[in-house]
Write a protein that holds these residues in place. Sequence first.
Motif, short mmCIF file in Angstrom:
data_model
loop_
_atom_site.label_atom_id
_atom_site.label_comp_id
_atom_site.label_asym_id
_atom_site.label_seq_id
_atom_site.Cartn_x
_atom_site.Cartn_y
_atom_site.Cartn_z
N THR A 1 0.81 -1.22 0.00
CA THR A 1 0.00 0.00 0.00
C THR A 1 0.85 1.27 0.00
N ASP A 2 2.18 1.15 -0.09
CA ASP A 2 3.08 2.30 -0.09
C ASP A 2 3.75 2.40 -1.46
N PRO A 3 3.15 3.13 -2.42
CA PRO A 3 3.72 3.19 -3.77
C PRO A 3 5.14 3.72 -3.80
N SER A 4 5.48 4.64 -2.90
CA SER A 4 6.83 5.17 -2.87
C SER A 4 7.84 4.09 -2.54
N ALA A 5 7.53 3.25 -1.54
CA ALA A 5 8.42 2.16 -1.17
C ALA A 5 8.54 1.15 -2.29
N VAL A 6 7.44 0.87 -2.98
CA VAL A 6 7.45 -0.08 -4.09
C VAL A 6 8.35 0.44 -5.20
#
Length: 248
Positions: free
Chosen positions: A135-140
């Motif tokens: 749910t964390d696009p930045s981390a992905v």
Amino acid sequence: MNRKLGKLPPRHDPRTFRLESSLGTRLITPPPAINWATDVTWPVWCNDTLGCCTQVSVASAIRCWTLAAQAQTLLSDEQVIRNYSAASGYIPGNPATDQGGIELDVLNRWVREGYERPGQPGHDYLTAFGSVPPTDPSAVRRAIAALGGLYIGVQIPNYIMQTSGDWICQPIANQTIAGGHAVWIHGYDPDWLHFNTWGECRRMSWGWFEQFCDEAYGLLSRQNWLTIRGMSPQNEDMDALIAEMRAA
């Protein structure tokens, strides 16, 4: 073409390192788009007859890393099957033992005991890995850009098994879950995540990923991800990457 699944329900361990978006103090700023495997034809690696997707994703990771950093290393069907047997207990010729694998177990074994790969004396070893919140696009994005991809598990709705093309949310489709599947994400752009499965290049929407992904891991491979200069293709030092992971 037949499509087999094979990812068993997630097993979570509180000792697993966490790769959050906040760990950006020394890592690169992820670009708007990146793809570590453009114009690549992918093998099926027996995932049309066996539930070996957790090992297909291992083979896909090794191929992506070495394609970007060194010289391409492509596992054979036989090596993928032997790795599947070693990690998940599959006995060739005995269908009852084709039960799939648990991603966390597959990754832990890769770190401790390694897997077969061509052109490598002994086994290929994973240096470390950490979980990434889907749910964390930045981390992905950061994991894919800095580490050469993302090892994920998804729950496959029936309509994906029955159609071809992009994986997108379809509210009117049959949402019944057919089972779990492991894939290797090798790129992204603002609209899509790029991956391979069942011998094909595919795309999934970010919305589909957030809805159906139930586990994701960023992987560190000293053997495969370093160039001859001892740096990643993004000019990052492996020790710094490991330190960032362990700071979580």
